[in-house]
Enzyme design. Structure first.
Site, mmCIF file in Angstrom:
data_model
loop_
_atom_site.group_PDB
_atom_site.id
_atom_site.type_symbol
_atom_site.label_atom_id
_atom_site.label_comp_id
_atom_site.label_asym_id
_atom_site.label_seq_id
_atom_site.Cartn_x
_atom_site.Cartn_y
_atom_site.Cartn_z
ATOM 1 N N ASP A 1 -27.739 21.411 84.087
ATOM 2 C CA ASP A 1 -27.938 22.401 83.018
ATOM 3 C C ASP A 1 -27.999 21.656 81.693
ATOM 4 O O ASP A 1 -27.535 20.522 81.590
ATOM 5 C CB ASP A 1 -26.781 23.417 82.994
ATOM 6 N N ASN B 1 -32.478 18.251 80.535
ATOM 7 C CA ASN B 1 -33.578 19.182 80.728
ATOM 8 C C ASN B 1 -33.954 19.202 82.216
ATOM 9 O O ASN B 1 -34.358 18.189 82.786
ATOM 10 C CB ASN B 1 -34.767 18.724 79.880
ATOM 11 N N ALA B 2 -33.810 20.356 82.834
ATOM 12 C CA ALA B 2 -34.013 20.451 84.283
ATOM 13 C C ALA B 2 -35.423 20.010 84.692
ATOM 14 O O ALA B 2 -35.603 19.448 85.778
ATOM 15 C CB ALA B 2 -33.753 21.874 84.751
ATOM 16 N N ASP C 1 -32.954 28.685 89.438
ATOM 17 C CA ASP C 1 -32.662 29.974 88.794
ATOM 18 C C ASP C 1 -32.771 29.833 87.282
ATOM 19 O O ASP C 1 -31.771 29.883 86.560
ATOM 20 C CB ASP C 1 -31.241 30.423 89.197
ATOM 21 N N CYS D 1 -36.290 36.083 86.736
ATOM 22 C CA CYS D 1 -35.711 37.333 86.207
ATOM 23 C C CYS D 1 -36.576 37.905 85.100
ATOM 24 O O CYS D 1 -36.136 38.767 84.348
ATOM 25 C CB CYS D 1 -34.285 37.093 85.717
#
Ligand code: SAH
Length: 397
Positions: free
Chosen positions: A252, A279-280, A300, A340
């Site tokens: 994260d 940074n993912a 996610d 989402c």
């Protein structure tokens, strides 16, 4: 619309009635020409021929002037107290299996529970309320009193730090409605304790909506190497460790969130967690270049498209991430991938996943479609209430 009126029965003007037949329960002020609505009140809504469409809730300042709440017995309009008592009682009865003294559970999910603009999340003895309609805002006192009477909470907090409140003319604010200040509270899920921070945690403090996906990860985790991308405070990581994962890497960009994941794992003697702040997008690329493979990848991210205009750019973000995530799956491995963003509709999300997989040297099966849990019901008339999409993919060689 003109001056306010106190008439509790309203007949939809022809244009609104025509739009209403499509089934969506919202009516815009522009479609209500000639009709005077009482201000921030409950009304009985009739179609032009007199057919009863149930109760509605008006909003004087919003572009959405009227929201339908669903059927109500008889012909009149209940008092706010009767209306709230009946709907809150029903919403809580429907969650009987999920509700308990250590639970994290959404007790009220706005329109889907018949109360547009009201969310109530329970974290053990703490109740967090979100109000996004002027009617709900006007009756927060009643709602808090109802919760005190039925649950004796340690705190009822109103999290009103939501930009959408502006559209209803409501200020952004956070205030305690009942009880004492509680900074942190623990909930239990799948035998894991999660720490929730009601004042400054994301959403109302925790991603309650991902319970089904956490349950899936928990059930797949035995002996697995797990990568938890966009981990926040490690809810998926902790579920994986509790399910027997061998090692988990949580990624994260927020170091404080990762520190909370580590603290929670240590406190429960869950071993095998490593965290990486960064940074993912970059981290997952580096992991792939180094040849790492994982049995479970959880993806996610935050919403990449918050408006319809952002959908094209958002699709690129989801496609890039999912492409790499699929490529670091070990044979037989699972990718639990989520979006989402309401504006990215389910069929478009699946199209993005198809595109992400087009040149893979192995096959990927769509094993399961998940979404928010049953405490976040989706009212079929309101597609907006179904925003979370989770797909469980499996690498098959
Ligand atoms: N999976 C989490 C929720 C994720 S919320 C859970 O189940 O609790 C999204 C998270 O993504 C936030 O914690 C935010 O800090 C993080 N984030 C946003 N953009 C990021 C990026 N580019 N790289 C890494 N983390 C990012």
């Amino acid at each position: 619309m003109t001056a306010e009126s106190s008439e509790p029965i309203i007949a939809l003007p022809p244009r609104a009635a025509k739009i209403g037949r499509r089934g969506h329960p919202w009516f815009y002020a522009d479609d209500m020409e000639g009709l005077t609505l009482p201000k921030n009140a409950l009304v009985r809504v009739h179609a032009p021929g007199g057919r009863d469409l149930g109760l509605g809730m008006t909003s004087a300042r919003s572009k959405i002037a009227l929201r339908l709440c669903g059927p109500w017995p008889g012909e009149g309009v209940p008092t706010p107290q009767e209306f709230l008592d009946q709907h809150l009682t029903r919403a809580i009865a429907q969650r009987a299996g999920l509700n308990g003294p250590t639970a994290g559970v959404r007790l009220v999910h706005s329109e889907a529970d018949g109360i547009p603009g009201l969310v109530i999340d329970r974290y053990a003895s703490v109740f967090v309320v979100q109000s996004t309609s002027a009617f709900v805002e006007a009756h927060l006192g009643l709602i808090a009193a109802w919760l005190v009477e039925h649950f004796t909470p340690s705190m009822v907090l109103m999290r009103g730090d939501l930009p959408v409140r502006k559209r209803e003319g409501l200020p952004e604010e956070v205030r305690i409605l009942a009880g004492e200040k509680v900074e942190e509270v623990e909930i239990e899920e799948l035998g894991v304790r999660h720490t929730v921070r009601p004042f400054d945690g994301h959403k109302t403090g925790f991603y309650l909506d991902q319970r089904p996906a956490r349950t899936r990860v928990h059930s797949l985790a035995s002996g697995a190497r797990v990568l938890d991308l966009f981990s926040y405070q490690g809810a998926f990581s902790l579920a994986a460790l509790a399910g027997g994962a061998k090692e988990v890497l949580a990624v994260d960009q927020s170091q404080p969130a990762l520190d909370r994941a580590t603290a929670a794992a240590d406190a429960q003697k869950l071993v095998g967690l490593t965290t990486m702040c960064g940074n993912a997008f970059d981290v997952v690329r580096d992991l792939r270049s180094s040849g790492k493979q994982y049995d479970i990848v959880v993806l996610d991210p935050p919403p990449f498209c918050k408006t319809r205009r952002e959908v094209e750019g958002g699709k690129r973000g989801y496609r890039d991430l999912n492409r790499i995530a699929m490529r670091i799956l070990a044979p037989g491995g699972h990718l639990i991938t989520a979006s989402c963003s309401y504006h990215l509709r389910p069929e478009v999300f699946e199209e993005v996943l198809r595109q992400a997989s087009f040149d893979l040297p192995f096959r990927v099966f769509l094993e399961e479609r998940l979404g928010a849990g049953t405490d976040h019901p989706a009212w079929i008339r309101l597609p907006e209430s179904e925003y979370l999409k989770v797909r469980v993919l499996r690498r098959v060689d």
